[in-house]
Design an enzyme around this catalytic site. Structure first.
Site, PDB file in Angstrom:
ATOM      1  N   LYS A   1      -5.742  -1.018  -2.485  1.00 33.00           N
ATOM      2  CA  LYS A   1      -5.818   0.378  -2.062  1.00 33.00           C
ATOM      3  C   LYS A   1      -7.228   0.900  -2.263  1.00 33.00           C
ATOM      4  O   LYS A   1      -7.746   0.874  -3.392  1.00 33.00           O
ATOM      5  CB  LYS A   1      -4.844   1.232  -2.894  1.00 33.00           C
ATOM      6  CG  LYS A   1      -3.386   0.934  -2.618  1.00 33.00           C
ATOM      7  CD  LYS A   1      -2.958   1.534  -1.298  1.00 33.00           C
ATOM      8  CE  LYS A   1      -1.456   1.359  -1.079  1.00 33.00           C
ATOM      9  NZ  LYS A   1      -1.046   1.862   0.241  1.00 33.00           N
TER      10      LYS A   1
ATOM     11  N   LYS B   1       6.838   0.229   8.348  1.00 31.36           N
ATOM     12  CA  LYS B   1       7.774   0.637   7.309  1.00 31.36           C
ATOM     13  C   LYS B   1       9.063   0.973   8.060  1.00 31.36           C
ATOM     14  O   LYS B   1       9.260   2.103   8.492  1.00 31.36           O
ATOM     15  CB  LYS B   1       7.225   1.862   6.570  1.00 31.36           C
ATOM     16  CG  LYS B   1       5.985   1.591   5.725  1.00 31.36           C
ATOM     17  CD  LYS B   1       5.453   2.905   5.180  1.00 31.36           C
ATOM     18  CE  LYS B   1       4.513   2.722   4.001  1.00 31.36           C
ATOM     19  NZ  LYS B   1       3.435   1.766   4.172  1.00 31.36           N
TER      20      LYS B   1
HETATM   21 MG    MG Z   1      -0.555   1.487   4.258  1.00 34.82          MG
END
Ligand code: MG
Length: 344
Positions: free
Chosen positions: A140, A254
């Site tokens: 991240k 997702k």
């Molecule tokens: Mg992502």
């Protein structure tokens, strides 16, 4: 059972994470959502999960719960198919709960990407996970100062095992110039893709959305490192729009956020798109449905973005602990009824 009368139940949850999740969206300490249970007249039960994700979806848990309350506990199947498109997570949950839980016999296992913490702890963690057998790592970025994070990139690349690759996920945190600096640096380094360097937040004006999309297309065309879309794909019809625009990069899906995942996946497969199946930090219920669909994906395979477990304090809501490979038996063994009962 097209006009069957179904029993519909739901349970709302608010689950603390074992450790806070830090991304460019902020620090998350817990996850909110709903599990649904549908029983047909023959007494067969199925479970689904509605877990809208703040920062991705305009849909909220309150709105979904309101719709469930209105539906009541005895519903006609056709009523469920008429829910508004804006409740994509709920529609997806209700569809999943009515589908058979079938996982194709092949492959026996799929690779999993290891999740690295944001910031300076990442290199040491990468070394530990490489030792454990992981070959794809996700880091991240866009969380701390860009110069500090850029400074860590070579250290991370230097610790990659032979053949290892790094995924960077900015969660839309960058501006054009920062994104360009990163993409210059990523060229000729073992970066599988850079995910969502910029984004227009949900609810942005049409003009801002266009501007962000033009910037993404421009960046994708200007640098050799592939880009990936994630936040950009959470709205109804987004995947289809990016396919029509000829998006050359990856699609991070997702699936728990999608109202009609079967038709979305069919469109991606027809286009020969590069797809990464990824966790929405949902419970094992939503994850199980996403994973059975990942198993059925007919296209090229890329490491699953499901290296997230253990995630919750409550073990019955989690999936199997992150490992370099997720086996088909692990998916079949996910006990959805146990997760449902844990919320009683
Ligand atoms: Mg992502």
């Amino acid at each position: 059972m097209s006009t069957a009368r179904l029993r519909l139940q739901y349970r709302r949850y608010r689950l603390p994470f074992r450790a806070p999740v830090r991304t460019a969206h902020g620090v998350w300490t817990h996850r909110e959502g709903l599990l649904v249970r549908i029983e047909d007249p023959a007494g067969r039960a199925g479970w689904g999960e509605c877990a809208p994700l703040p920062g991705w979806t305009a849909e909220t848990v309150d709105a979904a719960e309101g719709a469930l309350r209105e539906l009541g506990d005895g519903v006609e199947e056709t009523t469920l198919d008429r829910l508004p498109l804006s409740l994509a997570c709920l529609r997806g949950a209700l569809a999943a709960a009515r589908e058979a839980f079938v996982v194709p016999p092949e492959p026996a296992a799929l690779g999993v990407a290891a999740l690295l913490p944001a910031g300076g702890e990442a290199p040491a963690r990468l070394a530990v996970q490489a030792e454990a057998g992981f070959r794809v790592f996700k880091w991240k970025v866009g969380v701390g100062d860009p110069a500090d994070e850029l400074g860590l990139l070579d250290e991370l690349c230097g610790r990659l095992p032979a053949g290892g690759r790094l995924r960077l996920d900015a969660n839309g945190a960058w501006e054009r110039r920062i994104a360009e600096r990163w993409l210059e640096r990523c060229a000729e380094r073992p970066i599988e893709f850079v995910e969502q360097p910029v984004v227009a937040p949900p609810g942005a004006s049409e003009r801002d959305r266009r501007r962000a999309e033009d910037l993404l297309q421009g960046l994708a065309a200007s640098y050799p490192t592939p880009l990936a879309l994630d936040e950009s794909l959470a709205g109804d019809g987004d995947v289809e729009r990016w396919l029509a625009a000829g998006w050359p990069g990856f699609f991070v899906l997702k699936l728990s956020l999608h109202g009609a995942p079967e038709s979305t996946l069919a469109a991606l497969a027809r286009a020969g798109a590069r797809v990464v199946f990824s966790s929405a930090l949902e419970t094992r219920v939503g994850a199980a449905h996403a994973l059975r669909r990942a198993w059925a994906w007919p296209g090229e395979r890329h490491a699953l973005g499901f290296g997230v477990w253990p995630l919750f304090a409550a073990r019955a809501l989690d999936g199997p602990a992150a490992a370099p490979f997720l086996r088909r038996e692990d998916v079949l063994a996910l006990d959805l009824e146990e997760a449902w009962n844990a919320l009683a």
